[in-house]
Design a protein around this motif. Structure first.
Motif, PDB file in Angstrom:
ATOM      1  N   ILE A   4      55.073  27.665  16.904  1.00  0.00           N
ATOM      2  CA  ILE A   4      54.343  28.907  17.154  1.00  0.00           C
ATOM      3  C   ILE A   4      55.126  30.033  16.499  1.00  0.00           C
ATOM      4  O   ILE A   4      56.305  30.228  16.792  1.00  0.00           O
ATOM      5  CB  ILE A   4      54.190  29.158  18.664  1.00  0.00           C
ATOM      6  N   ILE A   6      55.042  34.228  15.097  1.00  0.00           N
ATOM      7  CA  ILE A   6      54.408  35.539  14.956  1.00  0.00           C
ATOM      8  C   ILE A   6      54.538  35.936  13.502  1.00  0.00           C
ATOM      9  O   ILE A   6      55.638  35.972  12.952  1.00  0.00           O
ATOM     10  CB  ILE A   6      55.092  36.588  15.850  1.00  0.00           C
ATOM     11  N   VAL A  11      49.504  35.429  15.796  1.00  0.00           N
ATOM     12  CA  VAL A  11      50.322  34.331  16.303  1.00  0.00           C
ATOM     13  C   VAL A  11      49.682  33.065  15.746  1.00  0.00           C
ATOM     14  O   VAL A  11      48.517  32.766  16.040  1.00  0.00           O
ATOM     15  CB  VAL A  11      50.351  34.298  17.845  1.00  0.00           C
ATOM     16  N   LYS A  27      47.845  38.893  17.934  1.00  0.00           N
ATOM     17  CA  LYS A  27      48.968  39.211  18.813  1.00  0.00           C
ATOM     18  C   LYS A  27      48.551  40.145  19.945  1.00  0.00           C
ATOM     19  O   LYS A  27      48.962  39.967  21.094  1.00  0.00           O
ATOM     20  CB  LYS A  27      50.114  39.822  18.005  1.00  0.00           C
ATOM     21  N   LEU A  30      47.232  38.480  23.183  1.00  0.00           N
ATOM     22  CA  LEU A  30      48.058  37.550  23.965  1.00  0.00           C
ATOM     23  C   LEU A  30      48.033  37.799  25.473  1.00  0.00           C
ATOM     24  O   LEU A  30      47.983  36.846  26.245  1.00  0.00           O
ATOM     25  CB  LEU A  30      49.508  37.561  23.467  1.00  0.00           C
ATOM     26  N   LEU A  65      56.547  33.338  24.779  1.00  0.00           N
ATOM     27  CA  LEU A  65      56.231  34.315  23.733  1.00  0.00           C
ATOM     28  C   LEU A  65      55.422  35.485  24.299  1.00  0.00           C
ATOM     29  O   LEU A  65      55.718  36.648  24.026  1.00  0.00           O
ATOM     30  CB  LEU A  65      55.452  33.636  22.601  1.00  0.00           C
ATOM     31  N   GLN A  69      56.767  39.339  24.355  1.00  0.00           N
ATOM     32  CA  GLN A  69      56.028  40.357  23.608  1.00  0.00           C
ATOM     33  C   GLN A  69      55.384  41.396  24.532  1.00  0.00           C
ATOM     34  O   GLN A  69      55.227  42.548  24.150  1.00  0.00           O
ATOM     35  CB  GLN A  69      54.954  39.709  22.727  1.00  0.00           C
TER      36      GLN A  69
END
Length: 146
Positions: A4, A6, A11, A27, A30, A65, A69
Motif C-alpha cells: 500500500i 501513498i 492510495v 487519500k 480514507l 495508514l 494520515q
C-alpha cells in the motif's frame, strides 16, 4: 502480499508481481465511515474485506495508514475489525468441518450455502464472539491501533 503506497493524493494497492496498481482510493476519502451498531466503522475496511486479493493483515496495514494520515478520525477500530475476524473464523470453521466430514462427495451449491448458513448460526454465541473480540484487540495492539 499487497503493498500500500501513498502517491500524491492517491492510495494505491500493488500486488507484488504487478507494476500498476490493482486498486486505488483517493487519500481524502480514507477517513470515510459508516455507522453500524451506533459506532463509526471504516467504510474502506468494510468494503475491502470482501475482496479476494487482500488479506486481513493488509486491512490492518490500511487502518494504520488511515490512523497516521487522519489521527483525529472517529473510527472505532474494534468494531471495524470484528466482522473481518469473524469472517475469517467462520471460513476456518467451514473449511475444518468440510475436511472432517464423512461425506467426501462433491456438494451441490445449495447444500453448501445451507451448510454455510447453519455454521454461521451455530457460531453466533457469546463465547465465540468473546474470543473473536480478543483476537481483534490483540491485532489492534500488534499494529499500534489501540
Amino acid at each position: 502480499m499487497i503493498q500500500i503506497k501513498i502517491e500524491e493524493d492517491l492510495v494505491n494497492f500493488y500486488d507484488n508481481d504487478k507494476d500498476s496498481a490493482i486498486y486505488t482510493i483517493r487519500k481524502a476519502e480514507l477517513p470515510i465511515t459508516r455507522i453500524e451498531n451506533g459506532k463509526k466503522n471504516s467504510e474502506w475496511i468494510a468494503h475491502l474485506m470482501g475482496k479476494t486479493w487482500i488479506e486481513e493483515k493488509d486491512l490492518y496495514k490500511l487502518a494504520v495508514l488511515i490512523q497516521k494520515q487522519f489521527p483525529k478520525n472517529d473510527i472505532n477500530w474494534s468494531e471495524t475489525f470484528f466482522p473481518v475476524e469473524k469472517r475469517q473464523y467462520l471460513n476456518h470453521v467451514k473449511f475444518t468441518k468440510r475436511l472432517t466430514s464423512e461425506n467426501k462427495k462433491p456438494e451441490k451449491a445449495s447444500k453448501s450455502l445451507f451448510d454455510s448458513i447453519k455454521i454461521g448460526i451455530e457460531e453466533q454465541n457469546d463465547e465465540v464472539n468473546g474470543k473473536i473480540s480478543k483476537i481483534v484487540e490483540n491485532n489492534l495492539a500488534k499494529f499500534g491501533l489501540k
